[in-house]
Design a protein around this motif. Structure first.
Motif, PDB file in Angstrom:
ATOM      1  N   ALA A  57       0.846  -1.193   0.000  1.00  0.00           N
ATOM      2  CA  ALA A  57       0.000   0.000   0.000  1.00  0.00           C
ATOM      3  C   ALA A  57       0.879   1.239   0.000  1.00  0.00           C
ATOM      4  CB  ALA A  57      -0.918   0.002   1.220  1.00  0.00           C
ATOM      5  N   GLN A  58       0.662   2.107  -0.976  1.00  0.00           N
ATOM      6  CA  GLN A  58       1.399   3.367  -1.059  1.00  0.00           C
ATOM      7  C   GLN A  58       0.499   4.495  -0.573  1.00  0.00           C
ATOM      8  OE1 GLN A  58       4.653   3.144  -2.132  1.00  0.00           O
ATOM      9  NE2 GLN A  58       4.240   0.943  -2.279  1.00  0.00           N
ATOM     10  N   TYR A  59       1.071   5.434   0.173  1.00  0.00           N
ATOM     11  CA  TYR A  59       0.292   6.516   0.751  1.00  0.00           C
ATOM     12  C   TYR A  59       0.865   7.887   0.411  1.00  0.00           C
ATOM     13  CZ  TYR A  59      -2.013   2.960   3.577  1.00  0.00           C
ATOM     14  OH  TYR A  59      -2.732   1.861   3.969  1.00  0.00           O
ATOM     15  N   ARG A  65       4.764  14.398   0.549  1.00  0.00           N
ATOM     16  CA  ARG A  65       5.612  13.264   0.901  1.00  0.00           C
ATOM     17  C   ARG A  65       4.863  11.950   0.692  1.00  0.00           C
ATOM     18  NH1 ARG A  65       6.981  13.789   6.771  1.00  0.00           N
ATOM     19  NH2 ARG A  65       4.734  14.236   6.840  1.00  0.00           N
ATOM     20  N   THR A  66       5.605  10.839   0.630  1.00  0.00           N
ATOM     21  CA  THR A  66       4.990   9.526   0.426  1.00  0.00           C
ATOM     22  C   THR A  66       5.473   8.546   1.487  1.00  0.00           C
ATOM     23  OG1 THR A  66       6.728   8.825  -1.101  1.00  0.00           O
ATOM     24  CG2 THR A  66       4.778   9.881  -2.067  1.00  0.00           C
ATOM     25  N   ALA A  67       4.706   7.469   1.651  1.00  0.00           N
ATOM     26  CA  ALA A  67       5.056   6.421   2.601  1.00  0.00           C
ATOM     27  C   ALA A  67       4.455   5.117   2.097  1.00  0.00           C
ATOM     28  CB  ALA A  67       4.524   6.767   3.997  1.00  0.00           C
ATOM     29  N   SER A  68       4.793   4.009   2.748  1.00  0.00           N
ATOM     30  CA  SER A  68       4.265   2.725   2.296  1.00  0.00           C
ATOM     31  C   SER A  68       4.158   1.732   3.450  1.00  0.00           C
ATOM     32  CB  SER A  68       5.144   2.126   1.194  1.00  0.00           C
ATOM     33  OG  SER A  68       6.431   1.797   1.707  1.00  0.00           O
ATOM     34  N   ILE A  69       3.234   0.789   3.288  1.00  0.00           N
ATOM     35  CA  ILE A  69       3.110  -0.353   4.187  1.00  0.00           C
ATOM     36  C   ILE A  69       3.131  -1.594   3.321  1.00  0.00           C
ATOM     37  CG2 ILE A  69       1.646  -1.584   5.827  1.00  0.00           C
ATOM     38  CD1 ILE A  69       0.514   1.088   6.719  1.00  0.00           C
ATOM     39  N   PRO A  83       9.409   8.994   4.796  1.00  0.00           N
ATOM     40  CA  PRO A  83      10.545   9.737   4.228  1.00  0.00           C
ATOM     41  C   PRO A  83      11.835   9.671   5.027  1.00  0.00           C
ATOM     42  CG  PRO A  83       8.546  11.011   3.985  1.00  0.00           C
ATOM     43  CD  PRO A  83       8.176   9.814   4.815  1.00  0.00           C
ATOM     44  N   GLU A  84      11.755   9.645   6.359  1.00  0.00           N
ATOM     45  CA  GLU A  84      12.966   9.689   7.162  1.00  0.00           C
ATOM     46  C   GLU A  84      13.280   8.390   7.889  1.00  0.00           C
ATOM     47  OE1 GLU A  84      14.961  12.203   6.954  1.00  0.00           O
ATOM     48  OE2 GLU A  84      13.548  13.287   5.671  1.00  0.00           O
ATOM     49  N   GLY A  85      12.616   7.308   7.529  1.00  0.00           N
ATOM     50  CA  GLY A  85      12.905   6.080   8.250  1.00  0.00           C
ATOM     51  C   GLY A  85      12.146   4.876   7.745  1.00  0.00           C
ATOM     52  N   LYS A  86      12.370   3.758   8.436  1.00  0.00           N
ATOM     53  CA  LYS A  86      11.769   2.496   8.035  1.00  0.00           C
ATOM     54  C   LYS A  86      11.724   1.544   9.232  1.00  0.00           C
ATOM     55  CE  LYS A  86      12.294  -1.100   4.461  1.00  0.00           C
ATOM     56  NZ  LYS A  86      13.083  -1.507   3.281  1.00  0.00           N
ATOM     57  N   LEU A  87      10.635   0.790   9.324  1.00  0.00           N
ATOM     58  CA  LEU A  87      10.494  -0.236  10.350  1.00  0.00           C
ATOM     59  C   LEU A  87      10.175  -1.548   9.662  1.00  0.00           C
ATOM     60  CD1 LEU A  87       9.991  -1.351  13.255  1.00  0.00           C
ATOM     61  CD2 LEU A  87       7.612  -0.584  12.981  1.00  0.00           C
ATOM     62  N   THR A  88      10.982  -2.583   9.946  1.00  0.00           N
ATOM     63  CA  THR A  88      10.751  -3.897   9.359  1.00  0.00           C
ATOM     64  C   THR A  88      10.660  -4.929  10.477  1.00  0.00           C
ATOM     65  OG1 THR A  88      12.055  -3.269   7.408  1.00  0.00           O
ATOM     66  CG2 THR A  88      11.587  -5.601   7.705  1.00  0.00           C
ATOM     67  N   VAL A  89       9.643  -5.776  10.405  1.00  0.00           N
ATOM     68  CA  VAL A  89       9.451  -6.826  11.407  1.00  0.00           C
ATOM     69  C   VAL A  89       9.433  -8.168  10.696  1.00  0.00           C
ATOM     70  CG1 VAL A  89       8.004  -7.697  13.272  1.00  0.00           C
ATOM     71  CG2 VAL A  89       8.093  -5.240  12.816  1.00  0.00           C
ATOM     72  N   ALA A 124       6.292   4.349  16.936  1.00  0.00           N
ATOM     73  CA  ALA A 124       6.265   5.764  17.279  1.00  0.00           C
ATOM     74  C   ALA A 124       6.948   6.643  16.234  1.00  0.00           C
ATOM     75  CB  ALA A 124       6.914   5.982  18.650  1.00  0.00           C
ATOM     76  N   ALA A 125       8.111   6.226  15.745  1.00  0.00           N
ATOM     77  CA  ALA A 125       8.841   7.049  14.789  1.00  0.00           C
ATOM     78  C   ALA A 125       8.052   7.239  13.505  1.00  0.00           C
ATOM     79  CB  ALA A 125      10.198   6.417  14.480  1.00  0.00           C
ATOM     80  N   ALA A 126       7.411   6.179  13.022  1.00  0.00           N
ATOM     81  CA  ALA A 126       6.598   6.283  11.803  1.00  0.00           C
ATOM     82  C   ALA A 126       5.446   7.247  12.006  1.00  0.00           C
ATOM     83  CB  ALA A 126       6.073   4.905  11.403  1.00  0.00           C
TER      84      ALA A 126
END
Length: 229
Positions: A57-59, A65-69, A83-89, A124-126
């Motif tokens: 999913a692109q947002y 700015r853009t983000a994705s899940i 834009p300034e980070g990423k979280l991967t689980v 939190a960062a996201a």
């Protein structure tokens, strides 16, 4: 199962258990009375079903700015990127990457234990950067549904070509609008997160995920805090 999936399942169960006994009412666009539990349980069930899906999913965020899940089931893993980070689980690690002064550093920590809730801080960062996550939306809906002074109205919409159910929540503490698509994906959100105005809208959805979505950003430094085996 990814940490995000565990969080949402736990929240959904809690919402259903708490709201089934409230008897509170809301009004839809036609003025039809409906239980708050019906509104929240429907969205919780959609998001719960989506946890079994593979999708990207692109947002669109505020300011262009853009983000994705991204979420995959085989193997089970999820990734949130802004834009300034990423979280991967993944089953191997919970990885948080942050960009600072042109350099990206990724910190690897132990993955969540099976069937356990991950700490809220991992998202939190996201959320500070405007990428509203499904766990946050479920938490806001839970609070609103338990607030006797909240007014919750439901409407239907189409977002990025996908049918979505939306709820408008008006309450003293926080008012917001959230939409969830028929697939169970977060479609949009407008409101405040920690007092900061946030706006997010789905711009593209597809049922395939590029494996690169779960990789570390190119050239990123790595700090491994996982316990030695």
């Amino acid at each position: 199962m990814p940490a995000a999936s565990t969080t949402l399942r736990t929240l959904a169960v809690s919402v259903i258990a708490l709201l089934t006994v409230t008897g509170c009412q809301a009004l839809d666009d036609a003025g039809r009375a409906m239980g708050r539990a019906d509104v929240v349980n429907d969205l919780a069930a959609r998001i719960d079903r989506a946890l079994e899906l593979t999708y990207s999913a692109q947002y669109q965020l505020s300011g262009g700015r853009t983000a994705s899940i991204n979420q995959s089931q085989d193997p089970a893993r999820s990734a949130y990127e802004w834009p300034e980070g990423k979280l991967t689980v993944t089953a191997e690690a919970t990885t948080r990457c942050e960009a600072d002064e042109g350099r990206t550093v990724c910190t690897l920590e132990a993955p969540p234990a099976p069937n356990s809730k991950p700490p809220v801080v991992v998202f939190a960062a996201a959320e500070r950067e405007g990428l509203v996550t499904p766990p946050l939306v479920m938490g806001l809906l839970t609070s609103a549904a338990l607030d006797p002074g909240a007014v919750i109205t439901q409407r239907e919409n189409t977002i990025a070509g996908h049918h979505a159910t939306c709820v408008d929540v008006r309450q003293t503490a926080e008012s917001f609008n959230a939409c969830v698509t028929a697939e169970g994906v977060l479609g949009s959100f407008t409101g405040q997160v920690d007092g900061v105005p946030v706006e997010l809208a789905l711009s593209r959805y597809q049922e395939q995920v590029d494996g690169a979505a779960f990789e570390l950003p190119p050239g990123a430094g790595v700090v491994d805090h996982r316990p030695a085996i």
